[in-house]
Design a protein around this motif. Structure first.
Motif, PDB file in Angstrom:
ATOM      1  N   UNK A  32       0.833  -1.216   0.000  1.00 28.59           N
ATOM      2  CA  UNK A  32       0.000   0.000   0.000  1.00 28.59           C
ATOM      3  C   UNK A  32       0.864   1.260   0.000  1.00 28.59           C
ATOM      4  N   UNK A  33       1.819   1.321   0.933  1.00 24.44           N
ATOM      5  CA  UNK A  33       2.610   2.543   1.077  1.00 24.44           C
ATOM      6  C   UNK A  33       3.725   2.652   0.043  1.00 24.44           C
ATOM      7  N   UNK A  34       3.975   1.592  -0.724  1.00 28.43           N
ATOM      8  CA  UNK A  34       4.962   1.671  -1.804  1.00 28.43           C
ATOM      9  C   UNK A  34       4.383   2.339  -3.044  1.00 28.43           C
TER      10      UNK A  34
ATOM     11  N   UNK B 106      -2.621   8.150   3.236  1.00 21.89           N
ATOM     12  CA  UNK B 106      -1.878   8.122   4.501  1.00 21.89           C
ATOM     13  C   UNK B 106      -2.647   7.478   5.648  1.00 21.89           C
ATOM     14  N   UNK B 107      -3.956   7.266   5.459  1.00 21.32           N
ATOM     15  CA  UNK B 107      -4.765   6.616   6.498  1.00 21.32           C
ATOM     16  C   UNK B 107      -4.612   5.106   6.481  1.00 21.32           C
TER      17      UNK B 107
ATOM     18  N   UNK C 153       9.230   1.331   9.876  1.00 19.28           N
ATOM     19  CA  UNK C 153       7.976   2.020   9.524  1.00 19.28           C
ATOM     20  C   UNK C 153       7.661   1.850   8.038  1.00 19.28           C
ATOM     21  N   UNK C 154       6.367   1.791   7.719  1.00 14.62           N
ATOM     22  CA  UNK C 154       5.961   1.690   6.323  1.00 14.62           C
ATOM     23  C   UNK C 154       5.671   3.061   5.711  1.00 14.62           C
ATOM     24  N   UNK C 155       5.231   4.012   6.537  1.00 16.96           N
ATOM     25  CA  UNK C 155       4.854   5.331   6.046  1.00 16.96           C
ATOM     26  C   UNK C 155       5.800   6.395   6.580  1.00 16.96           C
ATOM     27  N   UNK C 156       5.911   7.532   5.921  1.00 19.32           N
ATOM     28  CA  UNK C 156       6.840   8.577   6.365  1.00 19.32           C
ATOM     29  C   UNK C 156       6.564   9.071   7.779  1.00 19.32           C
ATOM     30  N   UNK C 157       5.312   9.070   8.210  1.00 22.07           N
ATOM     31  CA  UNK C 157       4.965   9.561   9.544  1.00 22.07           C
ATOM     32  C   UNK C 157       5.270   8.544  10.637  1.00 22.07           C
ATOM     33  N   UNK C 158       5.521   7.288  10.255  1.00 19.74           N
ATOM     34  CA  UNK C 158       5.820   6.253  11.235  1.00 19.74           C
ATOM     35  C   UNK C 158       4.620   5.755  12.011  1.00 19.74           C
ATOM     36  N   UNK C 159       3.414   5.979  11.508  1.00 19.70           N
ATOM     37  CA  UNK C 159       2.197   5.515  12.192  1.00 19.70           C
ATOM     38  C   UNK C 159       1.941   4.036  11.928  1.00 19.70           C
TER      39      UNK C 159
END
Length: 209
Positions: A11-13, A19-20, A133-139
């Motif tokens: 998904x995040x690639x 971002x959700x 982390x998968x996303x830049x925000x680390x969520x």
């Protein structure tokens, strides 16, 4: 858990990923592929009961390998060794006679230590979503809650001390998705263990069993 890993990583690639996180319907489908009761381990093979299932050994393999290497070294007469293969196991003491010192990474500040553990004939394992982390925000990270399919959010980091690295590795992963009250109950089931759990505000809960 591998279907969840593949879902979030894929998904995040993608460019412009939401971002959700992944859509709920897709997440629900991946979660249905996560069930240890449908994993069959037999002499000579590992099989799945459902198409699309997959397994990752990330939650316990490093600890297991650390124990096997430690046992081989001990069998060869090495009594004072620190083995670090992703998880840590101390055989005996430091050559100076003191316990081995193990630094703990600060999950809030990259490159800084949050403390030091002194260990002898014990193992240490740490789990923390900040590592992958998968996303830049680390969520969204590689630590998943199998009950929801979501990413673990209870703790920033969990460090477990145990008699062996396999137990320490497995417990640090399991405690990462356990709420505070349940964490103490789970740890009580394993004699000789202790845990250091870092809350999201940076405060620390120390549990000793």
């Amino acid at each position: 858990m591998q279907p969840l890993w593949q879902l979030y990583a894929g998904h995040f690639a993608r460019p412009g990923a939401d971002p959700a996180g992944p859509p709920e319907a897709v997440l629900r489908a991946a979660r249905e592929l996560v069930d240890y009761r449908k994993l069959r381990v037999e002499p000579g093979r590992v099989a799945f009961a459902g198409r699309g299932m997959a397994v990752t050994l990330n939650g316990i393999a490093q600890g297991y390998v650390t124990d096997r290497v430690s046992e081989r070294l001990r069998a060869e007469g090495m009594t004072d060794v620190l083995v670090d293969l992703g998880e840590i196991r101390a055989l005996g003491h430091h050559p100076s006679g003191r316990p081995w010192s193990v630094g703990l990474a600060d999950p809030l500040v990259d490159g800084r230590n949050a403390g030091t553990l002194e260990i002898a004939d014990r193992a240490v394992a740490t789990s923390g979503g900040y590592g992958t982390p998968f996303d830049p925000a680390g969520r969204f990270t590689h630590l998943f809650d199998p009950a929801t399919g979501g990413c673990a959010r209870e703790w920033l980091a969990v460090t477990v001390l145990a008699p062996d690295a396999t137990t320490a590795d497995a417990l640090s992963t399991a405690l990462s998705v356990a709420p505070e009250a349940r964490a103490a109950v789970l740890l009580d089931r394993f004699p000789g263990t202790a845990a250091r759990l870092t809350r999201r505000d940076g405060s620390v809960l120390a549990l000793r069993a």
